[in-house]
Design a protein around this motif. Structure first.
Motif, PDB file in Angstrom:
ATOM      1  N   LEU A  27      -3.633 -67.777   9.683  1.00  0.00           N
ATOM      2  CA  LEU A  27      -3.430 -66.362   9.356  1.00  0.00           C
ATOM      3  C   LEU A  27      -3.135 -65.542  10.619  1.00  0.00           C
ATOM      4  CD1 LEU A  27      -6.256 -65.794   6.704  1.00  0.00           C
ATOM      5  CD2 LEU A  27      -3.797 -66.035   6.287  1.00  0.00           C
ATOM      6  N   ALA A  28      -3.829 -65.864  11.708  1.00  0.00           N
ATOM      7  CA  ALA A  28      -3.590 -65.139  12.961  1.00  0.00           C
ATOM      8  C   ALA A  28      -2.173 -65.371  13.475  1.00  0.00           C
ATOM      9  CB  ALA A  28      -4.613 -65.583  14.011  1.00  0.00           C
ATOM     10  N   ILE A  29      -1.680 -66.607  13.319  1.00  0.00           N
ATOM     11  CA  ILE A  29      -0.314 -66.909  13.768  1.00  0.00           C
ATOM     12  C   ILE A  29       0.700 -66.081  12.989  1.00  0.00           C
ATOM     13  CG2 ILE A  29       1.457 -68.712  13.765  1.00  0.00           C
ATOM     14  CD1 ILE A  29      -0.761 -70.712  14.433  1.00  0.00           C
ATOM     15  N   PHE A  30       0.530 -65.972  11.669  1.00  0.00           N
ATOM     16  CA  PHE A  30       1.470 -65.203  10.864  1.00  0.00           C
ATOM     17  C   PHE A  30       1.366 -63.704  11.168  1.00  0.00           C
ATOM     18  CE2 PHE A  30       1.364 -68.974   7.989  1.00  0.00           C
ATOM     19  CZ  PHE A  30       2.716 -69.261   8.059  1.00  0.00           C
ATOM     20  N   VAL A  31       0.161 -63.217  11.418  1.00  0.00           N
ATOM     21  CA  VAL A  31       0.007 -61.800  11.765  1.00  0.00           C
ATOM     22  C   VAL A  31       0.692 -61.499  13.093  1.00  0.00           C
ATOM     23  CG1 VAL A  31      -1.677 -60.035  12.413  1.00  0.00           C
ATOM     24  CG2 VAL A  31      -2.111 -61.496  10.436  1.00  0.00           C
ATOM     25  N   ILE A  32       0.483 -62.372  14.078  1.00  0.00           N
ATOM     26  CA  ILE A  32       1.139 -62.190  15.377  1.00  0.00           C
ATOM     27  C   ILE A  32       2.657 -62.275  15.229  1.00  0.00           C
ATOM     28  CG2 ILE A  32       1.433 -63.210  17.664  1.00  0.00           C
ATOM     29  CD1 ILE A  32      -1.497 -64.092  17.517  1.00  0.00           C
ATOM     30  N   ALA A  33       3.134 -63.240  14.428  1.00  0.00           N
ATOM     31  CA  ALA A  33       4.577 -63.375  14.224  1.00  0.00           C
ATOM     32  C   ALA A  33       5.166 -62.138  13.575  1.00  0.00           C
ATOM     33  CB  ALA A  33       4.860 -64.613  13.369  1.00  0.00           C
ATOM     34  N   TYR A  34       4.419 -61.522  12.675  1.00  0.00           N
ATOM     35  CA  TYR A  34       4.928 -60.329  11.981  1.00  0.00           C
ATOM     36  C   TYR A  34       5.054 -59.137  12.927  1.00  0.00           C
ATOM     37  CZ  TYR A  34       5.228 -56.534   8.597  1.00  0.00           C
ATOM     38  OH  TYR A  34       5.624 -55.420   7.888  1.00  0.00           O
ATOM     39  N   PHE A  35       4.033 -58.921  13.752  1.00  0.00           N
ATOM     40  CA  PHE A  35       4.038 -57.742  14.610  1.00  0.00           C
ATOM     41  C   PHE A  35       4.782 -57.977  15.931  1.00  0.00           C
ATOM     42  CE2 PHE A  35       0.340 -56.809  11.908  1.00  0.00           C
ATOM     43  CZ  PHE A  35       0.651 -55.507  11.524  1.00  0.00           C
ATOM     44  N   ALA A  36       4.954 -59.235  16.336  1.00  0.00           N
ATOM     45  CA  ALA A  36       5.643 -59.538  17.598  1.00  0.00           C
ATOM     46  C   ALA A  36       7.026 -60.120  17.356  1.00  0.00           C
ATOM     47  CB  ALA A  36       4.802 -60.498  18.432  1.00  0.00           C
ATOM     48  N   ARG A  37       7.670 -59.712  16.271  1.00  0.00           N
ATOM     49  CA  ARG A  37       8.982 -60.247  15.902  1.00  0.00           C
ATOM     50  C   ARG A  37      10.010 -60.058  17.009  1.00  0.00           C
ATOM     51  NH1 ARG A  37      13.569 -57.790  14.289  1.00  0.00           N
ATOM     52  NH2 ARG A  37      15.014 -58.958  12.949  1.00  0.00           N
ATOM     53  N   ASP A  38      10.073 -58.866  17.578  1.00  0.00           N
ATOM     54  CA  ASP A  38      11.101 -58.583  18.587  1.00  0.00           C
ATOM     55  C   ASP A  38      10.919 -59.420  19.846  1.00  0.00           C
ATOM     56  OD1 ASP A  38      12.224 -56.711  16.910  1.00  0.00           O
ATOM     57  OD2 ASP A  38      11.061 -55.038  17.739  1.00  0.00           O
ATOM     58  N   LEU A  39       9.714 -59.893  20.095  1.00  0.00           N
ATOM     59  CA  LEU A  39       9.470 -60.743  21.258  1.00  0.00           C
ATOM     60  C   LEU A  39       9.677 -62.218  20.936  1.00  0.00           C
ATOM     61  CD1 LEU A  39       8.399 -61.211  24.150  1.00  0.00           C
ATOM     62  CD2 LEU A  39       6.077 -61.213  23.187  1.00  0.00           C
ATOM     63  N   ILE A  40       9.163 -62.666  19.784  1.00  0.00           N
ATOM     64  CA  ILE A  40       9.180 -64.093  19.459  1.00  0.00           C
ATOM     65  C   ILE A  40      10.562 -64.558  19.010  1.00  0.00           C
ATOM     66  CG2 ILE A  40       8.176 -65.857  17.952  1.00  0.00           C
ATOM     67  CD1 ILE A  40       5.638 -64.220  17.849  1.00  0.00           C
ATOM     68  N   LEU A  41      11.271 -63.733  18.229  1.00  0.00           N
ATOM     69  CA  LEU A  41      12.539 -64.162  17.645  1.00  0.00           C
ATOM     70  C   LEU A  41      13.572 -64.573  18.683  1.00  0.00           C
ATOM     71  CD1 LEU A  41      14.300 -64.643  15.192  1.00  0.00           C
ATOM     72  CD2 LEU A  41      14.868 -62.202  15.189  1.00  0.00           C
ATOM     73  N   PRO A  42      13.862 -63.764  19.719  1.00  0.00           N
ATOM     74  CA  PRO A  42      14.861 -64.220  20.708  1.00  0.00           C
ATOM     75  C   PRO A  42      14.417 -65.464  21.469  1.00  0.00           C
ATOM     76  CG  PRO A  42      13.808 -62.179  21.417  1.00  0.00           C
ATOM     77  CD  PRO A  42      13.406 -62.401  19.996  1.00  0.00           C
ATOM     78  N   ILE A  43      13.101 -65.608  21.698  1.00  0.00           N
ATOM     79  CA  ILE A  43      12.620 -66.817  22.373  1.00  0.00           C
ATOM     80  C   ILE A  43      12.843 -68.043  21.504  1.00  0.00           C
ATOM     81  CG2 ILE A  43      10.558 -67.964  23.271  1.00  0.00           C
ATOM     82  CD1 ILE A  43       9.491 -65.234  24.077  1.00  0.00           C
ATOM     83  N   LEU A  44      12.534 -67.905  20.214  1.00  0.00           N
ATOM     84  CA  LEU A  44      12.749 -69.013  19.286  1.00  0.00           C
ATOM     85  C   LEU A  44      14.231 -69.351  19.174  1.00  0.00           C
ATOM     86  CD1 LEU A  44      11.589 -70.969  17.187  1.00  0.00           C
ATOM     87  CD2 LEU A  44      11.769 -69.150  15.486  1.00  0.00           C
ATOM     88  N   LEU A  45      15.078 -68.339  19.116  1.00  0.00           N
ATOM     89  CA  LEU A  45      16.523 -68.580  19.061  1.00  0.00           C
ATOM     90  C   LEU A  45      17.014 -69.268  20.333  1.00  0.00           C
ATOM     91  CD1 LEU A  45      17.838 -65.221  17.506  1.00  0.00           C
ATOM     92  CD2 LEU A  45      17.713 -67.463  16.404  1.00  0.00           C
ATOM     93  N   GLY A  46      16.467 -68.872  21.470  1.00  0.00           N
ATOM     94  CA  GLY A  46      16.873 -69.503  22.723  1.00  0.00           C
ATOM     95  C   GLY A  46      16.514 -70.984  22.769  1.00  0.00           C
ATOM     96  N   PHE A  47      15.309 -71.325  22.309  1.00  0.00           N
ATOM     97  CA  PHE A  47      14.907 -72.737  22.279  1.00  0.00           C
ATOM     98  C   PHE A  47      15.761 -73.530  21.289  1.00  0.00           C
ATOM     99  CE2 PHE A  47      11.037 -71.437  24.500  1.00  0.00           C
ATOM    100  CZ  PHE A  47      10.814 -72.530  25.310  1.00  0.00           C
ATOM    101  N   LEU A  48      16.035 -72.961  20.118  1.00  0.00           N
ATOM    102  CA  LEU A  48      16.868 -73.659  19.136  1.00  0.00           C
ATOM    103  C   LEU A  48      18.291 -73.871  19.665  1.00  0.00           C
ATOM    104  CD1 LEU A  48      15.809 -71.968  15.772  1.00  0.00           C
ATOM    105  CD2 LEU A  48      15.253 -74.264  16.563  1.00  0.00           C
ATOM    106  N   LEU A  49      18.823 -72.876  20.343  1.00  0.00           N
ATOM    107  CA  LEU A  49      20.165 -73.017  20.913  1.00  0.00           C
ATOM    108  C   LEU A  49      20.184 -74.073  22.012  1.00  0.00           C
ATOM    109  CD1 LEU A  49      23.079 -72.022  20.991  1.00  0.00           C
ATOM    110  CD2 LEU A  49      22.358 -70.228  22.580  1.00  0.00           C
ATOM    111  N   ALA A  50      19.132 -74.083  22.837  1.00  0.00           N
ATOM    112  CA  ALA A  50      19.059 -75.102  23.891  1.00  0.00           C
ATOM    113  C   ALA A  50      18.923 -76.498  23.298  1.00  0.00           C
ATOM    114  CB  ALA A  50      17.885 -74.800  24.820  1.00  0.00           C
TER     115      ALA A  50
END
Length: 374
Positions: A27-50
């Motif tokens: 639950l904590a992971i999903f809460v953090i993912a929801y509120f930290a979208r602008d930080l986590i999303l580009p990092i996740l996209l960068g790893f997927l692209l790499a």
């Protein structure tokens, strides 16, 4: 006897605490993912692209080119592709967005028969609401004016552009570092078996995620060209825009084809005079996407990268709810990464097996096995 009972109770309590801790951590992971979208999303996209470009990066390095040069070349090529899509489609889509009210009126006029029935129901609902509001003497409702469509579009475009730029820069650094990230990851494990398992899992994730994304990208490109040609032959304007839309929407499993069909249907209805002829375009779009989804993709993806469609749908819905369209687009690669991790670590094989596609051989053999055992 008493000591054994006490030991069993303590073990049960520890298991219950462990399950509760896992639930709270999830639950904590999903809460953090929801509120930290602008930080986590580009990092996740960068790893997927790499991960996607890593096999191409190694292939170029085998030719004697430095990792920094090959990484820069791949990121520039990717950036050119993104800019080309925005250049060819951005202007037309922006014009359609500004003309959305006029397009809506045209669509309403073309579907006047259906609109009459809908408006009759809406009028009845409004009359009931007025009667209810006049009978009650509650406090006045305060309406907060929402930002306009143009402001929302500009904000979304700026946020998307920022995420893409951050993802490209992160992917550049990851590709230019070569195997340094893998070396650091392996060094975190103390035992030799742990190092081997971690390295095998990382390379398995890289191989399968890159294979999936590169294959899906090639399939989507062919689908986009086919859709554009089909709609052009039917006489639909801006057929290349719908080809680009098909290419992008097909990254969104299940829902992408439905959204594309609905958009093509709406534009086709306001473009053609005959409603029956206008329906040919969305039918053709849906037929092409269905052939791709049912035959082409399963054949090219292969069994090891097949996913449980129920798990795919639930994952898309979950991440779409958390992060919107961007979350729905990265849901399947994220699910594939999680599946590979589960398959490479003990205790998680059951989850990995559940996330995989149906094994038709085992299903076909199950009745025979039951008959033998009976």
């Amino acid at each position: 006897m008493t000591s054994d009972t006490t030991t069993d109770e303590i073990a049960d309590d520890l298991k219950a605490l462990r399950r509760a801790a896992v639930l709270l951590a999830t639950l904590a992971i999903f809460v953090i993912a929801y509120f930290a979208r602008d930080l986590i999303l580009p990092i996740l996209l960068g790893f997927l692209l790499a991960l996607t470009l890593s096999p191409l990066n190694r292939t170029l390095q085998r030719l004697g080119l430095p990792a920094a040069i090959t990484a820069t070349f791949l990121i520039i090529a990717t950036s050119v592709g993104i800019v080309s899509v925005v250049y060819f489609a951005g202007g037309t889509v922006a014009a359609w967005s500004e003309d959305a009210p006029n397009i809506g009126r045209q669509l309403k006029n073309k579907l006047s028969g259906v609109n009459d029935a809908i408006e009759a129901v809406q009028d009845a609902s409004d009359e009931v609401e007025q009667m209810t509001s006049s009978a009650s003497s509650g406090p006045q409702e305060v309406v907060v004016q929402q930002p306009g469509l143009l402001n929302s579009a500009v904000t979304a475009a700026a946020s998307t552009a920022t995420s893409i730029v951050v993802a490209l820069i992160l992917a550049l650094f990851l590709l230019a570092s070569g195997d340094l990230f893998y070396v650091k990851l392996v060094q975190t494990f103390k035992s030799l078996s742990g190092k081997k398992r971690a390295l095998g899992a990382v390379y398995d994730i890289e191989r399968r995620v890159s294979g999936y994304l590169l294959t899906i990208t090639a399939i989507n490109a062919c689908l986009g060209v086919t859709v554009a040609l089909a709609l052009w032959m039917l006489g639909l304007e801006y057929a290349y825009i719908w080809g680009i839309a098909a290419f992008l929407l097909n990254y969104l499993p299940i829902l992408g084809g439905i959204i594309g069909t609905a958009l093509v249907a709406a534009y086709s209805i306001i473009t053609f005079d005959s409603l029956s002829y206008a329906l040919i375009a969305p039918i053709a779009y849906q037929a092409l996407t269905s052939v791709e989804a049912q035959f082409v993709t399963p054949y090219l993806i292969g069994k090891r990268m097949e996913l449980n469609m129920v798990a795919v749908f639930l994952t898309v819905v979950l991440w779409g709810w958390l992060w919107g369209i961007a979350g729905a687009l990265v849901a399947v690669p994220f699910l594939l990464v999680f599946k590979v991790i589960c398959e490479n670590f003990e205790g998680l094989e059951t989850i990995g097996n559940f996330l995989g596609g149906a094994d038709k051989t085992d299903i076909a053999d199950e009745p025979a096995a039951n008959s033998v055992s009976g």
